[in-house]
Design a protein around this motif. Structure first.
Motif, PDB file in Angstrom:
ATOM      1  N   GLY A  64       0.789  -1.221   0.000  1.00 30.96           N
ATOM      2  CA  GLY A  64       0.000   0.000   0.000  1.00 30.96           C
ATOM      3  C   GLY A  64       0.825   1.276   0.000  1.00 30.96           C
ATOM      4  O   GLY A  64       0.274   2.363   0.162  1.00 30.96           O
ATOM      5  N   GLY A  65       2.152   1.154  -0.140  1.00 29.06           N
ATOM      6  CA  GLY A  65       3.013   2.331  -0.088  1.00 29.06           C
ATOM      7  C   GLY A  65       3.024   2.989   1.275  1.00 29.06           C
ATOM      8  O   GLY A  65       3.381   4.157   1.416  1.00 29.06           O
ATOM      9  N   ARG A  66       2.633   2.226   2.299  1.00 24.65           N
ATOM     10  CA  ARG A  66       2.527   2.755   3.660  1.00 24.65           C
ATOM     11  C   ARG A  66       3.820   2.505   4.447  1.00 24.65           C
ATOM     12  O   ARG A  66       4.537   1.547   4.184  1.00 24.65           O
ATOM     13  CB  ARG A  66       1.347   2.107   4.384  1.00 24.65           C
ATOM     14  N   PRO A  67       4.085   3.352   5.441  1.00 19.58           N
ATOM     15  CA  PRO A  67       5.295   3.196   6.246  1.00 19.58           C
ATOM     16  C   PRO A  67       5.269   1.904   7.062  1.00 19.58           C
ATOM     17  O   PRO A  67       4.207   1.335   7.323  1.00 19.58           O
ATOM     18  CB  PRO A  67       5.287   4.427   7.156  1.00 19.58           C
ATOM     19  N   LEU A  68       6.464   1.473   7.458  1.00 27.28           N
ATOM     20  CA  LEU A  68       6.578   0.275   8.295  1.00 27.28           C
ATOM     21  C   LEU A  68       6.062   0.570   9.697  1.00 27.28           C
ATOM     22  O   LEU A  68       6.382   1.611  10.281  1.00 27.28           O
ATOM     23  CB  LEU A  68       8.035  -0.178   8.356  1.00 27.28           C
ATOM     24  N   LYS A  69       5.277  -0.343  10.234  1.00 31.42           N
ATOM     25  CA  LYS A  69       4.707  -0.186  11.572  1.00 31.42           C
ATOM     26  C   LYS A  69       5.793  -0.351  12.644  1.00 31.42           C
ATOM     27  O   LYS A  69       6.767  -1.087  12.453  1.00 31.42           O
ATOM     28  CB  LYS A  69       3.618  -1.227  11.807  1.00 31.42           C
ATOM     29  N   HIS A  70       5.559   0.306  13.755  1.00 32.08           N
ATOM     30  CA  HIS A  70       6.413   0.202  14.947  1.00 32.08           C
ATOM     31  C   HIS A  70       7.836   0.686  14.691  1.00 32.08           C
ATOM     32  O   HIS A  70       8.772   0.239  15.340  1.00 32.08           O
ATOM     33  CB  HIS A  70       6.418  -1.223  15.510  1.00 32.08           C
ATOM     34  N   ARG A  71       7.980   1.575  13.710  1.00 29.77           N
ATOM     35  CA  ARG A  71       9.260   2.186  13.378  1.00 29.77           C
ATOM     36  C   ARG A  71       8.998   3.617  12.935  1.00 29.77           C
ATOM     37  O   ARG A  71       8.000   3.873  12.256  1.00 29.77           O
ATOM     38  CB  ARG A  71       9.959   1.426  12.239  1.00 29.77           C
ATOM     39  N   GLU A  72       9.895   4.524  13.282  1.00 28.49           N
ATOM     40  CA  GLU A  72       9.812   5.874  12.744  1.00 28.49           C
ATOM     41  C   GLU A  72      10.387   5.813  11.337  1.00 28.49           C
ATOM     42  O   GLU A  72      11.520   5.383  11.141  1.00 28.49           O
ATOM     43  CB  GLU A  72      10.613   6.839  13.617  1.00 28.49           C
ATOM     44  N   ASN A  73       9.606   6.209  10.347  1.00 26.51           N
ATOM     45  CA  ASN A  73      10.018   6.151   8.947  1.00 26.51           C
ATOM     46  C   ASN A  73      10.523   7.517   8.514  1.00 26.51           C
ATOM     47  O   ASN A  73       9.752   8.488   8.459  1.00 26.51           O
ATOM     48  CB  ASN A  73       8.842   5.720   8.069  1.00 26.51           C
ATOM     49  N   LEU A  74      11.825   7.613   8.238  1.00 25.24           N
ATOM     50  CA  LEU A  74      12.464   8.844   7.803  1.00 25.24           C
ATOM     51  C   LEU A  74      12.757   8.708   6.311  1.00 25.24           C
ATOM     52  O   LEU A  74      13.515   7.823   5.906  1.00 25.24           O
ATOM     53  CB  LEU A  74      13.756   9.087   8.580  1.00 25.24           C
ATOM     54  N   ILE A  75      12.141   9.557   5.503  1.00 24.52           N
ATOM     55  CA  ILE A  75      12.225   9.438   4.051  1.00 24.52           C
ATOM     56  C   ILE A  75      13.143  10.530   3.507  1.00 24.52           C
ATOM     57  O   ILE A  75      12.989  11.705   3.844  1.00 24.52           O
ATOM     58  CB  ILE A  75      10.838   9.587   3.396  1.00 24.52           C
ATOM     59  N   LEU A  76      14.077  10.136   2.651  1.00 22.48           N
ATOM     60  CA  LEU A  76      14.932  11.080   1.948  1.00 22.48           C
ATOM     61  C   LEU A  76      14.350  11.261   0.554  1.00 22.48           C
ATOM     62  O   LEU A  76      14.250  10.306  -0.213  1.00 22.48           O
ATOM     63  CB  LEU A  76      16.362  10.537   1.877  1.00 22.48           C
ATOM     64  N   SER A  77      13.912  12.485   0.252  1.00 24.09           N
ATOM     65  CA  SER A  77      13.301  12.755  -1.053  1.00 24.09           C
ATOM     66  C   SER A  77      13.541  14.206  -1.446  1.00 24.09           C
ATOM     67  O   SER A  77      13.392  15.112  -0.627  1.00 24.09           O
ATOM     68  CB  SER A  77      11.793  12.489  -1.008  1.00 24.09           C
ATOM     69  N   ARG A  78      13.878  14.418  -2.718  1.00 21.35           N
ATOM     70  CA  ARG A  78      14.052  15.778  -3.235  1.00 21.35           C
ATOM     71  C   ARG A  78      12.723  16.406  -3.643  1.00 21.35           C
ATOM     72  O   ARG A  78      12.672  17.580  -3.991  1.00 21.35           O
ATOM     73  CB  ARG A  78      15.006  15.752  -4.434  1.00 21.35           C
TER      74      ARG A  78
END
Length: 165
Positions: free
Chosen positions: A51-65
């Protein structure tokens, strides 16, 4: 920081925007090692998650321009310095290829699932076996799934005057 990756015998990690292979026990190990920690990934890697959703039980830090990219449940960073300033020391870099290359210098431990096979690929992880700054500190017994043999190999950065970043 840490990195975690599955790589074939040529350090290939992906093709067509996805992993080369999915190993059931490796996915369980990934979950066990990263749960409760921040994970650092790129926009394209996030898109491969269900679903393009973040991983559960983890802070998801995304690097994107992409300044308009703001997925729910994630923190997005437009550059490496701001991401590194926000990332906890025990975070895991989880891909993709350009994110690994950009952040490997900030890592001191890399957990590699080495697959004893060669796959067609378009994305590779840096070859830690040829890098004098890295040493193997642990290697598991061989494991097997569907005829594929693999091992868990832990690499640690050698003590030096290394300054991350």
């Amino acid at each position: 920081m840490n990195a975690i990756v599955a790589a074939d015998q040529n350090w290939a990690i992906g093709r067509g925007g996805d992993q080369l292979v999915y190993l059931k026990e490796d996915l369980k190990r990934f979950r066990a090692l990263t749960t409760g920690h921040a994970v650092i990934l790129g926009r394209k890697t996030l898109a491969t998650f269900p679903g393009g959703r973040p991983l559960k039980h983890r802070e998801n830090l995304i690097l994107s321009r992409d300044p308009d990219f703001h997925p729910e449940g994630c923190r997005v960073f437009g550059d490496i310095p701001s991401l590194l300033a926000a990332a906890p020391a025990d975070a895991f870099v989880i891909g993709g290829g350009s994110v690994y290359k950009a952040l490997l210098d900030a890592c001191d431990t890399v957990y590699v699932t080495r697959i004893d096979a060669a796959f067609p690929a378009d994305t590779w992880f840096p070859d830690l076996d040829r890098d004098p700054d890295w040493a193997i500190t642990d290697i598991s017994q061989p494991l097997e799934q569907d005829g594929l043999v693999y091992r868990y190999v832990t690499y640690r950065r050698k003590e030096s005057d290394h300054v991350p970043g």
